[in-house]
Design a protein around this motif. Structure first.
Motif, mmCIF file in Angstrom:
data_model
loop_
_atom_site.group_PDB
_atom_site.id
_atom_site.type_symbol
_atom_site.label_atom_id
_atom_site.label_comp_id
_atom_site.label_asym_id
_atom_site.label_seq_id
_atom_site.Cartn_x
_atom_site.Cartn_y
_atom_site.Cartn_z
ATOM 1 N N ASN A 217 72.771 46.541 123.074
ATOM 2 C CA ASN A 217 71.575 47.380 123.075
ATOM 3 C C ASN A 217 71.519 48.270 124.306
ATOM 4 O OD1 ASN A 217 70.742 46.306 120.648
ATOM 5 N ND2 ASN A 217 69.417 44.738 121.592
ATOM 6 N N ARG B 132 74.079 50.917 124.089
ATOM 7 C CA ARG B 132 73.711 51.971 123.147
ATOM 8 C C ARG B 132 72.665 52.896 123.760
ATOM 9 N NH1 ARG B 132 72.086 48.872 119.586
ATOM 10 N NH2 ARG B 132 74.127 48.495 118.624
ATOM 11 N N GLN B 133 71.736 52.327 124.511
ATOM 12 C CA GLN B 133 70.715 53.149 125.158
ATOM 13 C C GLN B 133 71.343 54.140 126.131
ATOM 14 O OE1 GLN B 133 67.980 50.450 126.991
ATOM 15 N NE2 GLN B 133 67.205 49.615 125.033
ATOM 16 N N ASP C 27 73.143 56.822 124.073
ATOM 17 C CA ASP C 27 72.213 57.726 123.375
ATOM 18 C C ASP C 27 71.584 58.720 124.356
ATOM 19 O OD1 ASP C 27 72.794 56.475 121.025
ATOM 20 O OD2 ASP C 27 70.982 55.214 121.000
ATOM 21 N N ARG D 184 74.094 61.275 125.152
ATOM 22 C CA ARG D 184 74.363 62.164 124.026
ATOM 23 C C ARG D 184 73.298 63.261 123.960
ATOM 24 N NH1 ARG D 184 75.110 58.653 120.383
ATOM 25 N NH2 ARG D 184 77.375 58.858 120.145
ATOM 26 N N GLU D 185 72.051 62.902 124.207
ATOM 27 C CA GLU D 185 70.989 63.896 124.172
ATOM 28 C C GLU D 185 71.227 64.993 125.200
ATOM 29 O OE1 GLU D 185 67.253 61.977 124.635
ATOM 30 O OE2 GLU D 185 67.370 60.893 122.725
#
Length: 816
Positions: free
Chosen positions: A153, A156-157, A160, A163-164
């Motif tokens: 988790n 992934r945070q 992410d 990625r933004e």
């Protein structure tokens, strides 16, 4: 006429043991002796003293000739002493978790080495089953899944968020197994290279600047992910450690409790626990998932698990008392142990479980018995053995590496402290050689247990000997011996000892006769060994070894070896010698002749001049000259040359047992008095004419008797021996019978004068006050002949001088 000489009666020629004097009817009625040792009080006391001396320099050398049973006696006494001592501890080799090529030696109380080995095997087997089970429970899976999910988790945070930012700057974030990367893109699509080529320089520069900035942020994100992953791995390890620790602690608690009082074992078990915890992954595979063999085909067992095994090097769990170890082939590996190897694909592999013990390990805390002839065959073993005993430790080393022949890497097991008593058995002569030439020997073997080969014949010794026979029959499973058989064996013991007053302590020789007599008793289907069986065993033993004796007698009978047994001759006499062919000894008669003439050479032995005689024989010949000088050179010089010869002798001559014989033949040759050829002579002579004892009297008499018997007994034949040898006689029964019938005679003498009267039939004579001997005696004839030779020599010398003075003086032509 000479006075009648003393002859030995038949009773004086052999001691007959009356079977009625034997206390029991059969040996089975006797109580066998405790350890089968007879009459060795001196050696027994020395061995007991050496055993009691707790000092590495007080080792024992048991010195005894062949058949005295030195090794048997040493082992019997040591086993008796060892039975009263406590058994020594066990020794094991275990893996050294710090230095893998140096296995540790662990000492445990008696019998606990095997206990530790079983405990470790059971522990490892239990852990191999229980640890995989503990890691397959729902609780473990849930906790492990929670940790993994938490990590995923957070990972992934981070991705992410990155990625933004990347997409906001006109890039795409690409995630693959190799890691993260950013590429130009728009609306989720990668910008093709053709389109990028249409960008202006300013657009390209702006794109690169944004990409560089994003790369820094991406690297920071990757570092963050790496740190989070490391924390996850650490937390996962802690979870594994917690679960494994609970299992390992529970399983090892019993083993640690059992060996808590053994400090070295306790330290080893703690090292095992730490290693298991460090390598817990090796235990997570279920047993059914393991390969049946090691990772290398042909190698038995798993090397990963082998390090937890215990190699019980010495197990004394069944040892009663201190160990007494004997080895007949003391090679270096047999004494010091070895490290075995397995051949795998042409390579030799090993580990500490292949370390094997040697005799020193087995005897540690007890006694090691070796024969000196066995150990001296292996020089490396002898030197290493002395070093080990001196330094009180035993090392297991590769011989090739120890001497620099091979330098390959191998195991170096920790040395084991050595505490033993070394007992060497062997010949006394070898003891003397080692004492003189081996500088360490005298320092290490301060106890000499010297075995005797004879003992006084007494009631106590006779009973001990009979009890020893009983023990031997019991141990060997032989028929027991009856009263007559025991009596004959006692006689044989005296025959071997060479004296009626002694009994042999060469118990091996007696044991051989008992075995062979038992064979004949079995062949005759008799329940007991009787005198006839013993007699037959003795006769057959002699027959098997007497081929050379028969050949010599055959040559004598054919007059190839010339021996006269009748008539009289001047300057010729029959001497007696001993020949030995291994285990058989016999008497051989031989002619000794003497020629005398005027001269100054004195007594000359032809054997000495031809270098066929030894030093002792030469000494005997020199004594003859001294005797002649004392008796006949008091009033004149000796103008004598006397040549002595052992006729038909083609080998070395040594010893002085024929010196009296040589003196008799010289006196005969000088006096021209014949010697009876039917009488042979043996005996050493002193400068004073005393007849001294010699060896082998019995065999010498029997040898001459056999020749006389073949040529025909006339009643005038016999042998002259020293009086001091009478107690040594144990003649054959046929010789005794012939003496009893008056067909053969044995004359004991003390002086040359007595022997001369027997041989030459006239008195020797006494010196009178005027320096001459009694007329009509042998010495008067000798003195007169020597006087005549001296006068002739004097006259001859005077004539030479006169002829020299009458010769014309030399002239010198041309002198002024």
């Amino acid at each position: 006429m000479a006075r009648k000489a003393r002859e030995l009666s038949a009773k004086e020629l052999r001691l007959h043991v009356d079977p009625k004097e034997v206390e029991v009817s059969f040996t089975k009625e006797l109580c066998p002796v405790k350890h089968g040792v007879v009459g060795q009080e001196r050696a027994i006391e020395a061995i007991k003293f050496g055993v009691g001396m707790n000092d590495p320099e007080y080792n024992i050398y048991v010195a005894g000739t062949t058949d005295t049973g030195a090794t048997y006696m040493a082992r019997a006494l040591l086993e008796e002493e060892a039975a009263r001592q406590a058994p020594p501890p066990d020794w094991c080799y275990v893996h050294n978790f710090k230095e893998h090529d140096k296995p540790r030696a662990v000492k445990l109380p008696t019998g606990r080495g095997e206990e530790l080995r079983r405990a470790m095997d059971e522990l490892i087997d239990a852990l191999k089953n229980d640890i995989p089970v503990a890691f397959s429970t729902d609780d473990y899976r849930y906790k492990e899944q929670v940790l993994r999910q938490e990590f995923e988790n957070k990972r992934r945070q981070v991705i992410d968020a990155l990625r933004e930012k990347v997409e906001a700057e006109g890039f795409l974030l690409q995630v693959d197994p190799q890691g993260l990367s950013i590429i130009p893109g728009k609306d989720g699509q990668v910008i093709p290279p053709q389109e990028l080529a249409k960008f202006s320089s300013e657009e390209k520069k702006a794109l690169r600047d944004r990409g560089d900035k994003l790369s820094v942020e991406m690297n920071e994100s990757m570092n963050d992910i790496g740190e989070r992953e490391a924390k996850y791995v650490e937390r996962r390890k802690k979870l594994h450690h917690t679960i494994a620790f609970a299992v390992v602690t529970k399983k090892m608690q019993g083993v640690l409790g059992r060996f808590r009082d053994q400090q070295h074992v306790f330290e080893y078990l703690e090292a095992v626990r730490r290693d298991i915890m460090d390598n817990i992954a090796d235990f997570q595979r279920r047993p059914e998932q393991e390969e049946p063999k090691g990772p290398i085909p042909g190698m038995v067992g798993s090397p990963v698990m082998n390090k937890y095994k215990v190699n019980v090097l010495v197990d004394n769990s069944e040892t009663k008392g201190a160990p007494v170890v004997y080895t007949s082939n003391p090679t270096y590996p047999a004494l010091f142990g070895r490290t075995e190897r397995e051949a795998v694909f042409g390579a030799l592999v090993t580990d500490f479980t292949m370390i094997k013990s040697g005799a020193l390990h087995e005897a540690n805390g007890g006694y090691l018995v070796l024969k000196v002839t066995d150990i001296l065959k292996w020089y490396l073993s002898w030197e290493a053995l002395k070093r080990a005993v001196r330094h009180k430790e035993v090392k297991i080393e590769d011989v090739g590496e120890m001497y620099g022949f091979i330098t390959t890497r191998t195991l170096k097991p920790e040395p084991i402290p050595l505490n033993l008593k070394l007992v060497i058995t062997g010949d006394p002569y070898i003891y003397e050689l080692l004492y003189v030439y081996d500088d360490r020997f005298k320092q290490m073997f301060k106890i000499k247990a010297h075995l005797d080969d004879r003992a006084d014949r007494s009631k106590k010794r006779i009973r001990e000997c009979l009890c020893c026979m009983a023990r031997f029959c019991e141990e060997e499973g032989l028929r027991h011996i009856d009263r007559a058989g025991m009596a004959r064996l006692l006689e044989y013991s005296m025959e071997v000892a060479g004296s009626r007053d002694k009994m042999t302590l060469k118990l091996g020789a007696i044991a051989d006769i008992i075995r062979e007599a038992n064979y004949w008793a079995v062949q005759g289907r008799k329940r007991h060994i009787s005198a006839s069986h013993v007699e037959k065993a003795i006769e057959k033993k002699i027959y098997r070894s007497s081929l050379v004796e028969e050949r010599v007698q055959e040559l004598v009978k054919k007059d190839i070896f010339w021996i006269e047994t009748d008539g009289s001759k001047v300057g010729q006499i029959n001497g007696l010698a001993i020949l030995q062919t291994g285990d058989h000894m016999f008497g051989k008669p031989g002619r000794i002749t003497a020629n005398v003439s005027m001269g100054r050479a004195g007594v000359v032995a032809i054997e000495r001049e031809s270098r066929m005689s030894g030093n002792i024989h030469t000494k005997g010949v020199m004594i003859l000259s001294s005797y002649l000088q004392e008796h006949f050179a008091h009033n004149k010089p000796l103008a004598l040359s006397a040549n002595l010869c052992f006729e038909q002798t083609y080998g070395m001559v040594d010893g002085d047992s024929a010196s009296s014989t040589e003196l008799f033949v010289i006196l005969s040759a000088i006096a021209k008095v014949p010697i009876s050829q039917g009488i042979a002579v043996t005996g050493s002579v002193s400068q004073k004419g005393e007849i001294q004892p010699i060896g082998g009297a019995t065999r010498k008499i029997e040898g001459f008797f056999d020749i006389c018997k073949h040529k025909g007994l006339t009643g005038k034949q016999g042998v002259i021996i020293p009086t001091k040898n009478v107690r040594d006689l144990m003649l054959r029964k046929d010789v005794v019978k012939a003496v009893k019938a008056g067909k053969f005679h044995i004359y004991p003498i003390k002086t040359i004068e007595q022997g001369a009267e027997i041989l030459m039939g006239m008195k020797a004579g006494r010196m009178r006050k005027d320096g001459t001997y009694t007329p009509g005696t042998l010495f008067r004839a000798v003195d007169d002949r020597l006087k005549d030779l001296a006068e002739k020599a004097k006259a001859f010398g005077k004539d030479d001088k006169d002829r020299g003075s009458e010769s014309p003086a030399p002239t010198c032509n041309g002198c002024g």
